[in-house]
Design an enzyme around this catalytic site. Structure first.
Site, PDB file in Angstrom:
ATOM      1  N   ARG A  38      25.805  35.576  79.683  1.00 50.59           N
ATOM      2  CA  ARG A  38      25.647  35.724  78.238  1.00 50.59           C
ATOM      3  C   ARG A  38      26.890  35.286  77.477  1.00 50.59           C
ATOM      4  O   ARG A  38      26.778  34.642  76.421  1.00 50.59           O
ATOM      5  CB  ARG A  38      25.281  37.175  77.899  1.00 50.59           C
ATOM      6  CG  ARG A  38      25.037  37.454  76.419  1.00 50.59           C
ATOM      7  CD  ARG A  38      24.194  36.408  75.712  1.00 50.59           C
ATOM      8  NE  ARG A  38      22.939  36.109  76.394  1.00 50.59           N
ATOM      9  CZ  ARG A  38      22.180  35.071  76.119  1.00 50.59           C
ATOM     10  NH1 ARG A  38      22.563  34.185  75.203  1.00 50.59           N
ATOM     11  NH2 ARG A  38      21.043  34.863  76.772  1.00 50.59           N
ATOM     12  N   ASP A  97      41.871  21.722  44.808  1.00 53.83           N
ATOM     13  CA  ASP A  97      40.746  22.623  45.038  1.00 53.83           C
ATOM     14  C   ASP A  97      39.694  22.556  43.936  1.00 53.83           C
ATOM     15  O   ASP A  97      40.002  22.760  42.759  1.00 53.83           O
ATOM     16  CB  ASP A  97      41.264  24.056  45.177  1.00 53.83           C
ATOM     17  CG  ASP A  97      40.188  25.008  45.659  1.00 53.83           C
ATOM     18  OD1 ASP A  97      39.546  24.701  46.674  1.00 53.83           O
ATOM     19  OD2 ASP A  97      39.991  26.052  45.015  1.00 53.83           O
ATOM     20  N   LYS A 151      37.950  30.336  57.833  1.00 51.86           N
ATOM     21  CA  LYS A 151      36.633  30.962  57.660  1.00 51.86           C
ATOM     22  C   LYS A 151      35.885  30.926  58.987  1.00 51.86           C
ATOM     23  O   LYS A 151      34.900  30.216  59.163  1.00 51.86           O
ATOM     24  CB  LYS A 151      35.860  30.248  56.551  1.00 51.86           C
ATOM     25  CG  LYS A 151      36.530  30.383  55.183  1.00 51.86           C
ATOM     26  CD  LYS A 151      35.803  29.594  54.114  1.00 51.86           C
ATOM     27  CE  LYS A 151      36.509  29.706  52.765  1.00 51.86           C
ATOM     28  NZ  LYS A 151      35.852  28.898  51.715  1.00 51.86           N
ATOM     29  N   LYS A 195      47.891  30.036  47.558  1.00 51.82           N
ATOM     30  CA  LYS A 195      46.640  29.840  46.841  1.00 51.82           C
ATOM     31  C   LYS A 195      46.724  30.475  45.457  1.00 51.82           C
ATOM     32  O   LYS A 195      47.759  31.017  45.068  1.00 51.82           O
ATOM     33  CB  LYS A 195      45.489  30.398  47.660  1.00 51.82           C
ATOM     34  CG  LYS A 195      45.390  29.764  49.063  1.00 51.82           C
ATOM     35  CD  LYS A 195      44.129  30.125  49.772  1.00 51.82           C
ATOM     36  CE  LYS A 195      42.957  29.371  49.207  1.00 51.82           C
ATOM     37  NZ  LYS A 195      41.703  29.606  49.964  1.00 51.82           N
ATOM     38  N   GLU A 213      48.111  25.312  46.400  1.00 53.05           N
ATOM     39  CA  GLU A 213      46.816  25.013  45.784  1.00 53.05           C
ATOM     40  C   GLU A 213      46.967  24.741  44.291  1.00 53.05           C
ATOM     41  O   GLU A 213      47.727  25.417  43.595  1.00 53.05           O
ATOM     42  CB  GLU A 213      45.861  26.186  46.000  1.00 53.05           C
ATOM     43  CG  GLU A 213      44.500  25.991  45.340  1.00 53.05           C
ATOM     44  CD  GLU A 213      43.619  27.216  45.490  1.00 53.05           C
ATOM     45  OE1 GLU A 213      43.131  27.723  44.457  1.00 53.05           O
ATOM     46  OE2 GLU A 213      43.397  27.658  46.624  1.00 53.05           O
TER      47      GLU A 213
END
Length: 286
Positions: A102, A224, A137, A169, A202
């Site tokens: 698995r 961005d 992410k 950011k 950013e």
């Protein structure tokens, strides 16, 4: 970026935790009906199409579960596959094969999906000088494998985590009192703590691009959520002062046009957070 040794530690941790989670005190299904001395053979069967990934990771899993197991590989990581292809055979204790099954399948199915999506983006950028980057992410606890899959698919890795690159950011800049203050404080912090980390900043608009360019020591500007026209303007403004990266709602329909704006990199969270697992199975054979 993190070292090869650190990356290997992350992979080992994924395996240990995956085995702990899946087996716990014992694989009672196998223990109940399969003799400890039974020897078996199984094949990794492809029931889909795309780019296979995770073959080498599967070998690591088998070795962790039972070092006496043997894998015969027919198709290597990064190879296009189709329905019916057999990627490898694994030989050894039947109980051990079932213990590893698995974790091997879950890992390879997701890694192959990521490699396939990454490869599709890479192909869309053929003929340009723009490279595809992943992001943070990722699935918690599985990041190393997902970033490995991006590389297998032909993409490149962004920073691995919060500790191997500085990325200022919008929230960092706002909390620090502005872009210039954030960059200045960051450079001082790195110097005081003897840290050699690249700095990405950013920008939300062209005015912020202009402000970033007033500071020295910026490795890359993150352009961005810009439209095509403003991205081209931003690239022209930045010139050779630092590298450029586009991000924000970039997909199969827009990625080529963003590359044509002249950016060095395009980062996409979709490579890891929006994929459908490749259909694979591990089947016993005579």
């Amino acid at each position: 970026m993190i070292s090869e040794a650190q990356f290997q530690e992350e992979l080992n941790a994924i395996i240990k935790n995956g085995i702990r989670e899946d087996i716990g005190p014992g694989d009672y299904s196998s223990l109940a009906c399969i003799p400890e001395t039974a020897i078996g053979k199984a094949k990794l069967l492809v029931k889909d199409e795309g780019i296979i990934a995770g073959v080498e990771f599967a070998k690591m899993i088998f070795n962790h579960v039972d070092a006496s197991m043997r894998v015969e590989t027919f198709i290597q990581d990064g190879t296009p596959v189709k329905y019916g292809d057999v990627v490898f055979h694994v030989y050894g204790s039947s109980q051990s094969i079932l213990k590893a099954e698995r974790l091997v399948l879950n890992s390879m199915q997701r890694m192959s999906a990521i490699a396939t999506k990454t490869n599709s983006y890479v192909k869309l950028l053929e003929g340009t000088n723009t490279k595809v980057l992943d992001t943070r992410k990722t699935t918690p606890g599985f990041r190393a494998c997902e970033k490995w899959a991006v590389k297998i698919g032909g993409g490149e890795n962004h920073r691995f985590a919060l500790y191997d690159m500085i990325m200022l950011k919008d929230n960092h800049n706002d909390f620090a009192g502005g872009i210039t203050q954030a960059i200045s404080k960051t450079k001082n912090y790195l110097k005081e703590n003897n840290l050699d980390l690249k700095i990405i900043v950013e920008a939300r608009n062209l005015s912020e691009i202009e402000e970033i360019l007033q500071s020295e020591g910026v490795y890359r500007v993150l352009i961005d959520n810009f439209n095509f026209e403003d991205t081209r303007k931003a690239v022209e403004m930045i010139g050779n002062k630092c590298l450029t990266e586009s991000s924000g709602n970039i997909n199969e329909k827009t990625i080529r046009e963003y590359a044509n704006c002249g950016v060095n990199y395009i980062s996409s969270g979709a490579l890891t957070h929006s994929v459908y697992n490749m259909d694979l199975s591990l089947k016993a054979i005579d």
